[in-house]
Design an enzyme around this catalytic site. Structure first.
Site, PDB file in Angstrom:
ATOM      1  N   ASP A 164     -48.929 -19.315  -4.707  1.00  0.00           N
ATOM      2  CA  ASP A 164     -47.680 -18.544  -4.675  1.00  0.00           C
ATOM      3  C   ASP A 164     -47.668 -17.493  -5.769  1.00  0.00           C
ATOM      4  O   ASP A 164     -47.308 -17.788  -6.897  1.00  0.00           O
ATOM      5  CB  ASP A 164     -46.510 -19.526  -4.817  1.00  0.00           C
ATOM      6  CG  ASP A 164     -45.168 -18.887  -4.581  1.00  0.00           C
ATOM      7  OD1 ASP A 164     -45.117 -17.727  -4.195  1.00  0.00           O
ATOM      8  OD2 ASP A 164     -44.147 -19.571  -4.810  1.00  0.00           O
ATOM      9  N   GLU A 177     -40.160 -11.515  -8.020  1.00  0.00           N
ATOM     10  CA  GLU A 177     -39.664 -12.242  -6.839  1.00  0.00           C
ATOM     11  C   GLU A 177     -39.094 -13.604  -7.210  1.00  0.00           C
ATOM     12  O   GLU A 177     -38.096 -14.056  -6.642  1.00  0.00           O
ATOM     13  CB  GLU A 177     -40.795 -12.428  -5.815  1.00  0.00           C
ATOM     14  CG  GLU A 177     -40.316 -12.934  -4.441  1.00  0.00           C
ATOM     15  CD  GLU A 177     -40.124 -14.445  -4.341  1.00  0.00           C
ATOM     16  OE1 GLU A 177     -39.336 -14.877  -3.492  1.00  0.00           O
ATOM     17  OE2 GLU A 177     -40.745 -15.197  -5.116  1.00  0.00           O
ATOM     18  N   GLU A 178     -39.713 -14.249  -8.185  1.00  0.00           N
ATOM     19  CA  GLU A 178     -39.306 -15.619  -8.519  1.00  0.00           C
ATOM     20  C   GLU A 178     -37.998 -15.678  -9.294  1.00  0.00           C
ATOM     21  O   GLU A 178     -37.499 -16.743  -9.607  1.00  0.00           O
ATOM     22  CB  GLU A 178     -40.422 -16.321  -9.322  1.00  0.00           C
ATOM     23  CG  GLU A 178     -41.738 -16.484  -8.561  1.00  0.00           C
ATOM     24  CD  GLU A 178     -41.661 -17.537  -7.445  1.00  0.00           C
ATOM     25  OE1 GLU A 178     -40.574 -18.081  -7.194  1.00  0.00           O
ATOM     26  OE2 GLU A 178     -42.720 -17.781  -6.828  1.00  0.00           O
TER      27      GLU A 178
END
Ligand SMILES: *[C@@H]1O[C@H](CO)[C@@H](O)[C@H](O)[C@H]1NC(C)=O
Ligand SMILES: *[C@@H]1O[C@H](CO)[C@@H](O)[C@H](O)[C@H]1NC(C)=O
Ligand SMILES: *[C@@H]1O[C@H](CO)[C@@H](O)[C@H](O)[C@H]1NC(C)=O
Ligand SMILES: [Zn+2]
Length: 393
Positions: A126, A160-161
């Site tokens: 990820d 994004e996280e």
């Protein structure tokens, strides 16, 4: 057959089609790499926890430039330097097909490790598995003349996280792709949708006092505990759907008070809601109603619930996201995590959006994030198929 030969053949079988090519090949102005495992290793070795994406961004810019891509940086933050990367192999900056993934990871960092067929390390799944396999897939399509360099562009974003500031900034790049292929771990399946998301911050407001005389104060911890108990109960009753299952509510982070002998003045909790059905507006109303009801017993004469508890929604949130999944030859999956998809505005009528990538989300944020070489090689094939489908080739 010796053991060494056997294992070489086993690895070779998975990689057969890749191994027959030289690892680097020239193609017009392009000097493309096909060395998937080394590329993925180089990317994964560089720590890039959200907020600290500069080093991995610099490495990726250098690598893409050395392969002949045109590269543009888009700064999302100056200090610390955090930038998105837009790259395109031909003359077309705004190409028909855009492939995208994120280069930040969750904390903490776990180092890269490659033993036999298994690759471990923070970000290996990820989403650096997606970044690496997207780029190698494009390189392979270019070198076999299955697509033209002007057909595709790549977008790698930060943040994004932690709320998606990178992808939201990317709207200013003014791109109008017919198809966007987002990379996140989907176990090599094509995602048909993902749950919605709403963040809630509950802040209890107390009045400090000596713990021997608690009636002189108001415990923020008690206000918070009552509020959160009500939210747990609410969490059992939120809407569900056949496609996404139940809406879940996670009391992710709680803090409050300063010492056992002091009535707590402050306490707060960060809560994430994964929405299976309905809108974030509906959830916001239900959360507010539940918390306001739960704190009634703390209200002194003339006080409103807002005087003892504050409810904040740091983002507007979003409901379940439907994703295109009209490509033959893929298994389907729905996922419970959020992505950057809702952060990127649809600039083109009928724009197709796909979500696909190697590895499983079940290990992605854990201390045993890992995938196999075979999953990486398979994803290269998957991205090739998606790009060819998008270009109707
Ligand atoms: C990975 O990094 C090594 C060491 O800097 C370099 O020699 C190699 O070319 C890189 N390979 C790829 C595919 O990025
Ligand atoms: C790696 O493969 C070798 C040869 O098959 C085997 O002996 C060894 O135990 C494997 N290592 C791990 C950590 O699985
Ligand atoms: C696109 O997205 C940004 C940020 O998410 C938003 O503020 C803006 O209003 C949107 N622009 C258009 C033209 O829809
Ligand atoms: Zn991700």
């Amino acid at each position: 057959m010796t053991n060494m030969w056997r294992s070489l053949l086993l690895i070779g079988a998975a990689a057969a089609s890749l191994m027959q090519e030289p690892l680097q090949a020239r193609r017009g102005h392009l000097s493309l790499t096909y060395d998937l495992i080394a590329f993925h290793k180089n990317l994964t070795q560089i720590e890039s926890i959200t907020g600290n994406e500069e080093a991995v961004g610099e490495w990726l810019v250098a690598s893409l430039k050395s392969q002949g891509y045109s590269v543009e940086r888009q700064y999302v933050e100056e200090k610390p330097a955090r930038f998105n990367i837009l790259a395109w192999p031909g003359k077309e900056r705004d190409a028909k097909v855009l492939l995208s993934a994120h280069i930040d990871t969750v904390p903490p960092f776990y180092p890269y490790e490659h033993i036999n067929n298994t690759i471990r390390g923070r970000g290996s799944v990820d989403a650096k598995g997606s970044v690496a396999t997207q780029i190698i897939a494009i390189n392979r399509l270019l070198s076999s003349d299955k697509i033209s360099p002007d057909d595709v562009a790549l977008l790698y974003v930060v943040g994004e996280e932690k709320g998606g500031d990178g992808m939201r900034a990317a709207n200013a790049l003014k791109l109008s792709p017919e198809t966007v292929i987002f990379g996140e771990p989907t176990e090599g399946k094509l995602a048909a949708g993902h749950k919605g998301n709403l963040m809630v911050i509950v802040k209890a407001k107390g009045k400090a006092a000596h713990s021997g005389y608690p009636w002189l104060g108001r415990s923020a911890n008690e206000v918070l505990v009552k509020s959160l108990a009500a939210l747990m109960e609410l969490g059992q009753k939120l809407p569900k759907s056949d496609k996404y299952g139940i809406t879940t509510l996670n009391l992710g982070q709680i803090q409050g008070g300063v010492a056992p002998n002091v009535v707590a003045k402050d306490a707060s909790a960060d809560v994430a809601v994964r929405i299976a059905e309905g809108s974030p507006e509906f959830i916001r109303e239900e959360v507010t109603r539940a918390v306001h009801t739960a704190v009634q017993s703390f209200l002194e004469k003339g006080m409103k619930p807002e005087d003892v508890v504050e409810i904040n929604f740091p983002t507007s949130g979003y409901g379940p996201i439907e994703i295109d999944h009209d490509v033959p030859g893929f298994d389907e999956i729905t996922v419970n995590y959020g992505t950057d998809i809702p952060s990127l505005n649809k600039t083109v009528e009928g724009q197709k959006r796909y979500l696909y990538g190697p590895g499983s989300i079940l290990v992605a944020h854990s201390d045993h994030e890992m995938l196999t070489e075979d999953q990486l090689f398979d994803a290269v094939g998957g991205y090739e198929k998606l790009v060819l489908h998008a270009l109707r080739k």
